[in-house]
Design a protein around this motif. Structure first.
Motif, PDB file in Angstrom:
ATOM      1  N   SER B  35       1.369   9.294   3.978  1.00 42.77           N
ATOM      2  CA  SER B  35       0.892   9.618   2.631  1.00 42.77           C
ATOM      3  C   SER B  35      -0.628   9.713   2.592  1.00 42.77           C
ATOM      4  O   SER B  35      -1.323   8.893   3.186  1.00 42.77           O
ATOM      5  CB  SER B  35       1.349   8.546   1.636  1.00 42.77           C
ATOM      6  N   ASN B  38      -4.178   6.323  -1.304  1.00 49.18           N
ATOM      7  CA  ASN B  38      -4.486   4.907  -1.175  1.00 49.18           C
ATOM      8  C   ASN B  38      -3.764   4.233  -2.341  1.00 49.18           C
ATOM      9  O   ASN B  38      -4.073   4.484  -3.507  1.00 49.18           O
ATOM     10  CB  ASN B  38      -6.001   4.675  -1.265  1.00 49.18           C
ATOM     11  N   ARG B  39      -2.804   3.367  -2.045  1.00 48.04           N
ATOM     12  CA  ARG B  39      -1.953   2.805  -3.111  1.00 48.04           C
ATOM     13  C   ARG B  39      -2.685   1.822  -4.022  1.00 48.04           C
ATOM     14  O   ARG B  39      -2.216   1.540  -5.118  1.00 48.04           O
ATOM     15  CB  ARG B  39      -0.754   2.091  -2.488  1.00 48.04           C
ATOM     16  N   LEU B  40      -3.769   1.259  -3.539  1.00 55.39           N
ATOM     17  CA  LEU B  40      -4.540   0.280  -4.332  1.00 55.39           C
ATOM     18  C   LEU B  40      -3.603  -0.762  -4.960  1.00 55.39           C
ATOM     19  O   LEU B  40      -3.698  -1.052  -6.155  1.00 55.39           O
ATOM     20  CB  LEU B  40      -5.341   0.989  -5.436  1.00 55.39           C
ATOM     21  N   GLY B  41      -2.746  -1.317  -4.142  1.00 50.59           N
ATOM     22  CA  GLY B  41      -1.727  -2.253  -4.633  1.00 50.59           C
ATOM     23  C   GLY B  41      -2.315  -3.435  -5.389  1.00 50.59           C
ATOM     24  O   GLY B  41      -1.695  -3.966  -6.310  1.00 50.59           O
ATOM     25  N   PHE B  42      -3.528  -3.834  -5.009  1.00 48.88           N
ATOM     26  CA  PHE B  42      -4.177  -4.991  -5.643  1.00 48.88           C
ATOM     27  C   PHE B  42      -4.658  -4.675  -7.052  1.00 48.88           C
ATOM     28  O   PHE B  42      -5.052  -5.584  -7.777  1.00 48.88           O
ATOM     29  CB  PHE B  42      -5.343  -5.477  -4.768  1.00 48.88           C
ATOM     30  N   ARG B  44      -2.603  -3.024  -9.188  1.00 49.12           N
ATOM     31  CA  ARG B  44      -1.401  -2.789 -10.005  1.00 49.12           C
ATOM     32  C   ARG B  44      -1.269  -3.785 -11.155  1.00 49.12           C
ATOM     33  O   ARG B  44      -0.628  -3.492 -12.159  1.00 49.12           O
ATOM     34  CB  ARG B  44      -0.143  -2.899  -9.129  1.00 49.12           C
TER      35      ARG B  44
END
Lengths: 424, 424
Positions: B35, B38-42, B44
């Motif tokens: 992919s 950048n999911r930037l999960g932190f 969310r």
């Protein structure tokens, strides 16, 4: 009254009988892997097999109370087992008397059914159960039984617990990292399955209670529940259902749903070297003892390759950008349900600056010279709550013990894993 | 009205900005991985960030109906997106207006909340959202929105679907294996998360309805539900609860439970070579087209290493005993939630006899000469429902396409993977 197991050495290669439990080639076998049992998963739906296995004289039962198994008191290194006659007051004469179809028909959500797991057979025991299915299987069966006192079996469990505790055995405490490797693997299977069943008494799809089937490896959402019939008011109106025990429909009944099967969470854990290949990145959590560091780790997310998960976690927790990633080995971790996938990664030259500002999960992260790490592997390893060895000097780096995959990864890296062109 | 995305090439190395989405070293990057986001999960759990991302002009929304995304009609190779104003009638002005604490307080299980997923940001878009958290993040945000008509948003969904279908776009059909690689990876994330939310509307621990939080990456079991208050009978007895919206306790609220987080099922898929290293083991399922074979595969079980899972599956399905096992590469597989861990294994000399009698899952399993397999890789690969290429001759071996990790494993093996001492 508890039944200790004999020491059975793994047979010398080649012996196909127990090929499933052997180690080969360059594989690193981590703690909690390496079970000597053949799980015979394809026989879990054969209730005649389970019923015979249950009552065979060679069969061993691991009792678990609050997920802790019975261990031999001496040094907490070996599991202790009991026999069928011991557990019968808790589990009943034959919990496998019915096939799955009949179990569905007789399902009653208000009945206490002690959770049992069929763990597999030890094929090294040649005078064990001899079962002819489509193929022939010979070995000593193993089961786990949850004896945590509850519901209608509360008293039977308490009585059994009281009885076994009179002997030279006890229920384990904390994380059982002192068990011998093969016992640790058997316990890991039991613990993860008992825990999964305990966490999933309801169907996540429809909210109704579920039932354990397939030797503890599946939870089914029955279409009827006799408890509803008992609770249904007497009614003579036309609106009353034809079958008062019938439950609302559920999608898990009309197809295969992963919700019915045990959950295992893939996690990544990685030793990261700098681009020059002479330093290793380690981090620490605030709650750890002073000077204690380990490799970074985290859960793999949906729709990521392992390499992507490694890069993302290292970026999130330490701001480091990782290029090459090679999978090293894996470790089952039954607290509660992880599969730890160990990897070695290498930072790209422009991505070596530590930044804890993305995901503030770590208290600290640092690059350590291999020399310092080698020293710590020699004198500074221990379990998380334990003291370091006698040669350790206050202020020196402390690291996890060899039973942790983190230790195996760190050891591999300082021994040159990342510098071997063929591996990376 | 649909918003097509520009072709953005991945930047040339070195560019740390998008290091997370690049391939390195010997890594095999399989379809559905890779992919560009950048999911930037932190972030969310930062509803201010999500709220700003939602309404930024650079933001793209992937619409999914019954888990199928909107694709550009021309060749089904690219996803199509819409903008904020398009989805507003379905999702409302700002579904991220409240923090998690307030969402819990206002939770009402009878209210329809369209499922949304925050997929990440594309950092190649330099004039995208510019967000200063503890660090600064710049990029174009991506969301997925479930527009399957239901509940109180049924009409708004139908209207939106009708509107987009007037353009040069359509909802995908079947398994979308023609999407370009980076679009496939974005879709895989969206599909797996939407599906996980849809399968888990209830708490498996306590049976009560749950609520989506953290941009679609978490389900919480709230302690109150305003729908209970509305349903509670007027009562003046002392037994009435102080707060009529209060729900029974649940263990997932008092600690971290994996039930709250997306599930990913680790599976093993393996190319097995014979001991001499000149044949490969392939199997077929009854429902496959004639002459079609592939590698063996199955779910990893609790408390197994990957190598053990590989040995067990090959023994169960084909009776073969595998010694050396090396992990090759991994493939996310969002149908519905698998992480396929690809491995190469080698049979031990005494364990090469095929036996389908343990787990009768396969219709057939056979050892194939490398030469025959090389030929099939050249002329006999295709999608499962598709015709083989023009050079294929009836009766010849057929194999999966290069988008399947099975094909990558087979290709690696006939190209000598198993014979390289360093790899095995």
């Amino acid at each position: 009254m508890s039944k200790k197991q004999p020491d059975l050495p793994l047979p010398a290669h080649p012996d196909v009988d127990s090929m499933l439990s052997r180690k080969f080639g360059r594989e690193v076998a981590n703690y909690f892997a390496g079970s000597p049992l053949n799980r015979l998963g394809f026989l879990r739906s054969d209730h005649v097999f389970l019923s015979r296995a249950l009552r065979h004289p060679s069969t061993s039962f691991m009792l678990c109370k609050d997920l802790q198994p019975l261990v031999q008191s001496a040094e907490n290194k070996k599991l202790a087992y009991v026999g069928y006659e011991d557990v019968k007051p808790v589990i009943g004469e034959d919990p496998y008397a019915l096939g799955e179809k009949e179990m569905h028909e007789q399902y009653n959500s208000e009945k206490t059914v002690p959770q049992m797991i069929f763990l597999g057979i030890d094929e090294r025991v040649k005078d064990g159960l001899d079962y002819q299915g489509k193929n022939r299987y010979i070995g000593a069966p193993y089961f786990a039984v949850d004896v945590t006192p509850r519901g209608s079996v509360k008293e039977a469990c308490e009585k059994l617990i009281g009885k076994v505790e009179q002997g030279d055995v006890q229920f384990g405490k904390g994380r059982l990292m002192e068990l011998e490797a093969s016992d640790a693997a058997i316990y890991a299977e039991a613990r993860q399955l008992l825990d999964w069943n305990a966490r999933n008494p309801f169907c996540a799809q429809c909210g109704q209670p579920t039932m354990s089937v397939n030797g503890g490896f599946k939870r089914a959402c029955p279409s009827t529940d006799l408890a509803r019939k008992a609770a249904a008011p007497m009614s003579t109106t036309a609106a009353a259902p034809a079958n008062p025990s019938e439950r609302p429909p559920c999608a898990t009944r009309t197809g295969v749903s992963n919700l019915s099967f045990p959950r295992t969470d893939p996690t990544v854990i990685m030793a990261v070297v700098n681009h020059a290949g002479d330093k290793i990145l380690l981090g620490r959590q605030r709650r750890w003892p002073p000077y204690w560091y380990s490799t970074l780790a985290g859960f793999a997310e949906p729709a990521e390759s392992i390499e992507e998960a490694v890069r993302r976690e290292v970026y999130e927790e330490a701001g480091i950008f990782v290029g090459r990633v090679v999978i090293h080995s894996t470790q089952p971790w039954p607290y509660p349900a992880n599969l730890m996938i160990g990897a070695v990664g290498q930072a790209v030259p422009e991505g070596e600056t530590i930044d804890l500002g993305n995901d503030p999960e770590l208290d600290d992260a640092k690059w350590f010279d291999f020399a310092e790490v080698r020293d710590a592997l020699r004198v500074g390893t221990s379990g998380l709550g334990d003291a370091a060895g006698p040669e350790y000097k206050e202020g020196g780096l402390r690291l996890p013990p060899s039973t942790a995959i983190a230790n195996q990864l760190i050891t591999s890296v300082v021994n040159g894993f990342a510098s071997v062109e063929a591996k990376m």
